[in-house]
Design a protein around this motif. Structure first.
Motif, PDB file in Angstrom:
ATOM      1  N   THR A 192      46.553  43.596  40.094  1.00 48.11           N
ATOM      2  CA  THR A 192      48.592  42.544  40.500  1.00 48.11           C
ATOM      3  C   THR A 192      47.640  41.369  40.643  1.00 48.11           C
ATOM      4  O   THR A 192      46.163  41.247  41.613  1.00 48.11           O
ATOM      5  CB  THR A 192      49.173  43.607  41.215  1.00 48.11           C
ATOM      6  OG1 THR A 192      48.782  44.131  42.277  1.00 48.11           O
ATOM      7  CG2 THR A 192      49.340  44.755  40.096  1.00 48.11           C
ATOM      8  N   THR A 193      48.339  40.397  41.501  1.00 48.68           N
ATOM      9  CA  THR A 193      48.311  39.369  41.949  1.00 48.68           C
ATOM     10  C   THR A 193      47.179  39.731  42.986  1.00 48.68           C
ATOM     11  O   THR A 193      47.717  40.700  44.128  1.00 48.68           O
ATOM     12  CB  THR A 193      49.310  38.775  42.501  1.00 48.68           C
ATOM     13  OG1 THR A 193      50.809  38.605  41.564  1.00 48.68           O
ATOM     14  CG2 THR A 193      49.377  37.350  43.412  1.00 48.68           C
ATOM     15  N   GLY A 194      46.301  38.983  43.587  1.00 48.36           N
ATOM     16  CA  GLY A 194      45.021  38.929  44.645  1.00 48.36           C
ATOM     17  C   GLY A 194      44.334  40.292  44.451  1.00 48.36           C
ATOM     18  O   GLY A 194      42.969  39.717  45.340  1.00 48.36           O
ATOM     19  N   ALA A 195      44.223  41.267  43.468  1.00 44.60           N
ATOM     20  CA  ALA A 195      44.111  41.772  43.343  1.00 44.60           C
ATOM     21  C   ALA A 195      42.470  41.770  43.304  1.00 44.60           C
ATOM     22  O   ALA A 195      41.777  39.794  42.494  1.00 44.60           O
ATOM     23  CB  ALA A 195      44.117  43.170  41.929  1.00 44.60           C
ATOM     24  N   ARG A 196      40.576  41.855  43.477  1.00 49.14           N
ATOM     25  CA  ARG A 196      39.635  41.665  43.045  1.00 49.14           C
ATOM     26  C   ARG A 196      38.888  42.745  42.488  1.00 49.14           C
ATOM     27  O   ARG A 196      38.976  44.016  43.061  1.00 49.14           O
ATOM     28  CB  ARG A 196      39.279  40.381  43.682  1.00 49.14           C
ATOM     29  CG  ARG A 196      39.364  41.305  44.900  1.00 49.14           C
ATOM     30  CD  ARG A 196      38.762  40.448  46.095  1.00 49.14           C
ATOM     31  NE  ARG A 196      37.757  39.888  45.989  1.00 49.14           N
ATOM     32  CZ  ARG A 196      36.673  39.906  46.917  1.00 49.14           C
ATOM     33  NH1 ARG A 196      36.534  42.039  47.505  1.00 49.14           N
ATOM     34  NH2 ARG A 196      35.437  40.039  47.051  1.00 49.14           N
ATOM     35  N   GLY A 210      44.765  35.509  40.107  1.00 41.88           N
ATOM     36  CA  GLY A 210      46.167  34.425  40.664  1.00 41.88           C
ATOM     37  C   GLY A 210      47.430  34.635  40.646  1.00 41.88           C
ATOM     38  O   GLY A 210      47.758  35.489  40.087  1.00 41.88           O
ATOM     39  N   LYS A 211      47.787  34.309  41.854  1.00 45.08           N
ATOM     40  CA  LYS A 211      49.727  34.129  41.841  1.00 45.08           C
ATOM     41  C   LYS A 211      50.261  34.030  40.906  1.00 45.08           C
ATOM     42  O   LYS A 211      51.497  34.522  40.452  1.00 45.08           O
ATOM     43  CB  LYS A 211      49.998  33.394  43.188  1.00 45.08           C
ATOM     44  CG  LYS A 211      49.381  33.766  44.163  1.00 45.08           C
ATOM     45  CD  LYS A 211      50.032  32.465  45.326  1.00 45.08           C
ATOM     46  CE  LYS A 211      49.370  32.942  46.784  1.00 45.08           C
ATOM     47  NZ  LYS A 211      49.772  31.819  47.965  1.00 45.08           N
ATOM     48  N   LYS A 212      49.700  32.975  39.615  1.00 42.86           N
ATOM     49  CA  LYS A 212      50.603  32.309  38.323  1.00 42.86           C
ATOM     50  C   LYS A 212      50.047  33.252  37.350  1.00 42.86           C
ATOM     51  O   LYS A 212      50.362  32.858  36.083  1.00 42.86           O
ATOM     52  CB  LYS A 212      50.617  30.797  38.702  1.00 42.86           C
ATOM     53  CG  LYS A 212      51.471  30.078  39.879  1.00 42.86           C
ATOM     54  CD  LYS A 212      50.783  28.527  39.440  1.00 42.86           C
ATOM     55  CE  LYS A 212      52.431  27.939  40.928  1.00 42.86           C
ATOM     56  NZ  LYS A 212      52.004  26.343  40.322  1.00 42.86           N
ATOM     57  N   ILE A 230      27.367  48.111  29.157  1.00 41.63           N
ATOM     58  CA  ILE A 230      28.555  47.794  29.289  1.00 41.63           C
ATOM     59  C   ILE A 230      29.271  47.226  28.697  1.00 41.63           C
ATOM     60  O   ILE A 230      28.867  46.376  28.511  1.00 41.63           O
ATOM     61  CB  ILE A 230      28.691  46.892  30.655  1.00 41.63           C
ATOM     62  CG1 ILE A 230      27.237  48.228  31.916  1.00 41.63           C
ATOM     63  CG2 ILE A 230      29.992  47.734  31.755  1.00 41.63           C
ATOM     64  CD1 ILE A 230      27.712  49.604  32.247  1.00 41.63           C
ATOM     65  N   VAL A 231      30.350  48.205  28.127  1.00 50.51           N
ATOM     66  CA  VAL A 231      31.797  47.031  27.442  1.00 50.51           C
ATOM     67  C   VAL A 231      33.477  46.631  27.813  1.00 50.51           C
ATOM     68  O   VAL A 231      33.370  47.796  28.378  1.00 50.51           O
ATOM     69  CB  VAL A 231      31.982  47.499  25.867  1.00 50.51           C
ATOM     70  CG1 VAL A 231      32.417  47.231  25.355  1.00 50.51           C
ATOM     71  CG2 VAL A 231      30.216  47.740  25.438  1.00 50.51           C
ATOM     72  N   SER A 232      33.137  45.807  28.161  1.00 49.99           N
ATOM     73  CA  SER A 232      34.022  45.665  28.927  1.00 49.99           C
ATOM     74  C   SER A 232      35.448  45.111  28.217  1.00 49.99           C
ATOM     75  O   SER A 232      35.310  43.429  27.964  1.00 49.99           O
ATOM     76  CB  SER A 232      33.900  44.461  30.074  1.00 49.99           C
ATOM     77  OG  SER A 232      35.142  44.578  31.309  1.00 49.99           O
ATOM     78  N   ILE A 233      36.963  45.308  28.110  1.00 50.92           N
ATOM     79  CA  ILE A 233      37.523  44.564  27.519  1.00 50.92           C
ATOM     80  C   ILE A 233      38.822  44.096  28.632  1.00 50.92           C
ATOM     81  O   ILE A 233      39.501  45.025  29.167  1.00 50.92           O
ATOM     82  CB  ILE A 233      38.260  46.092  26.703  1.00 50.92           C
ATOM     83  CG1 ILE A 233      37.715  45.936  24.820  1.00 50.92           C
ATOM     84  CG2 ILE A 233      39.781  45.180  25.730  1.00 50.92           C
ATOM     85  CD1 ILE A 233      37.844  46.540  24.145  1.00 50.92           C
ATOM     86  N   SER A 234      39.090  43.645  28.081  1.00 51.79           N
ATOM     87  CA  SER A 234      40.589  42.505  29.163  1.00 51.79           C
ATOM     88  C   SER A 234      41.452  42.435  28.681  1.00 51.79           C
ATOM     89  O   SER A 234      41.847  41.966  26.822  1.00 51.79           O
ATOM     90  CB  SER A 234      39.825  41.363  29.477  1.00 51.79           C
ATOM     91  OG  SER A 234      38.514  40.928  30.296  1.00 51.79           O
ATOM     92  N   LEU A 235      42.711  42.973  28.840  1.00 52.01           N
ATOM     93  CA  LEU A 235      44.120  42.576  28.381  1.00 52.01           C
ATOM     94  C   LEU A 235      44.883  42.238  29.454  1.00 52.01           C
ATOM     95  O   LEU A 235      45.290  42.478  30.458  1.00 52.01           O
ATOM     96  CB  LEU A 235      44.602  44.511  27.765  1.00 52.01           C
ATOM     97  CG  LEU A 235      43.570  45.106  27.100  1.00 52.01           C
ATOM     98  CD1 LEU A 235      43.694  46.421  27.429  1.00 52.01           C
ATOM     99  CD2 LEU A 235      43.964  44.146  25.231  1.00 52.01           C
ATOM    100  N   GLY A 236      45.843  41.274  28.892  1.00 57.89           N
ATOM    101  CA  GLY A 236      47.115  40.658  29.754  1.00 57.89           C
ATOM    102  C   GLY A 236      46.910  39.513  31.283  1.00 57.89           C
ATOM    103  O   GLY A 236      46.003  38.890  30.170  1.00 57.89           O
ATOM    104  N   ALA A 237      47.135  38.808  31.820  1.00 60.09           N
ATOM    105  CA  ALA A 237      46.611  38.184  32.643  1.00 60.09           C
ATOM    106  C   ALA A 237      45.690  37.400  32.965  1.00 60.09           C
ATOM    107  O   ALA A 237      44.618  38.833  32.679  1.00 60.09           O
ATOM    108  CB  ALA A 237      47.473  38.067  33.548  1.00 60.09           C
ATOM    109  N   PRO A 238      45.226  36.725  32.588  1.00 59.71           N
ATOM    110  CA  PRO A 238      43.232  36.062  32.314  1.00 59.71           C
ATOM    111  C   PRO A 238      43.547  36.644  34.083  1.00 59.71           C
ATOM    112  O   PRO A 238      43.849  35.984  35.507  1.00 59.71           O
ATOM    113  CB  PRO A 238      43.841  34.263  31.966  1.00 59.71           C
ATOM    114  CG  PRO A 238      45.099  33.789  32.684  1.00 59.71           C
ATOM    115  CD  PRO A 238      46.378  35.518  32.156  1.00 59.71           C
ATOM    116  N   ILE A 239      41.358  36.627  34.158  1.00 62.16           N
ATOM    117  CA  ILE A 239      40.575  36.489  35.136  1.00 62.16           C
ATOM    118  C   ILE A 239      39.635  35.759  35.122  1.00 62.16           C
ATOM    119  O   ILE A 239      39.195  35.530  33.984  1.00 62.16           O
ATOM    120  CB  ILE A 239      41.015  37.753  35.792  1.00 62.16           C
ATOM    121  CG1 ILE A 239      40.849  38.197  37.394  1.00 62.16           C
ATOM    122  CG2 ILE A 239      40.026  38.724  35.333  1.00 62.16           C
ATOM    123  CD1 ILE A 239      40.713  39.341  38.246  1.00 62.16           C
ATOM    124  N   THR A 240      38.679  35.529  36.370  1.00 60.19           N
ATOM    125  CA  THR A 240      37.826  34.534  36.197  1.00 60.19           C
ATOM    126  C   THR A 240      36.741  36.007  36.457  1.00 60.19           C
ATOM    127  O   THR A 240      36.596  36.176  37.606  1.00 60.19           O
ATOM    128  CB  THR A 240      37.221  33.445  37.652  1.00 60.19           C
ATOM    129  OG1 THR A 240      38.316  32.586  36.791  1.00 60.19           O
ATOM    130  CG2 THR A 240      36.105  32.630  37.430  1.00 60.19           C
TER     131      THR A 240
END
Length: 217
Positions: free
Chosen positions: A126-130, A196-198, A146-156
């Protein structure tokens, strides 16, 4: 190691190398994203998300669940894999076939044949989590990627080197993106910057989910 093969989703882009034996597969899981999110929801009814505590007493900002033969656990006693959910003392939910087949296909596309994931760690941001820089080193079999899948809000995504002090490169992970690393890069430090917040996505709102597949034994 094989050459790069299956690109996954029809609109997936050409794999981008982010390090030695490390690849970003943009959009690879996009066509399966809705089914993946539905499966996560079902898994969470059996093994609810929780904020685990590290041996040093730090409460992780990302909530976590697991599925498969093993789940990853951290508490005052250390980091480890367990065949049982410590909250229920029951086995973790079975890994959906969609999960294992997608992880195997992504690994093969990044040049790692015959990957057989035994654990899927599910992180909810959620917002601010890292996730601070760390190595995935609790597995006995370090020959598997390692295989890592991202879903939902973008992150760096931050990808470094064999030492915590090594410089890190930054990669935007969006809905349906997959990162695979192994070989030379298997024990490289990595993490994600705060969500990020947005940051948002129509499928998940302000949340981001990450599926991380590992061969444990």
């Amino acid at each position: 190691m094989q050459g790069l093969l299956d690109l996954g989703a029809p609109d997936a882009q050409t794999p981008e190398q982010i390090g030695s034996d490390a690849w970003l597969l943009k959009g690879f899981a996009l066509r399966d994203a809705d089914a993946l999110l539905a499966a996560i929801e079902q898994i969470a009814t059996q093994a609810p998300f929780r904020h685990q505590v590290t041996p040093g007493g730090y409460t992780m900002s990302a909530a976590m669940s697991s599925c498969g033969a093993y789940g990853w656990v951290t508490d005052r006693h250390g980091y480890r894999y367990s065949p049982q959910d410590p909250q229920s003392n029951l086995p973790w939910p079975a890994m959906p076939t969609l999960f294992s087949e997608l992880a195997e296909r992504a690994a093969r596309s990044a040049g790692f044949a015959h990957f057989e994931p035994e654990a899927c760690l599910i992180n909810r941001y959620t917002t601010g989590a890292r996730m601070g820089l760390h190595q995935d080193k609790d597995e006995q079999d370090l020959s598997a990627p390692i295989v890592s899948i991202s879903l939902g809000a973008p992150i760096t995504f931050l990808f470094g080197g064999p030492n915590r002090s090594d410089p890190t490169s930054r990669w935007l992970l969006e809905h349906g993106d997959v990162v695979v690393w192994g070989g030379i890069s298997r024990l490289f430090f990595h993490g994600v910057a705060p969500l990020g917040k947005k940051a948002s996505h129509p499928a998940t709102g302000l949340m981001r989910y990450n599926l991380t597949f590992r061969k444990v034994r």
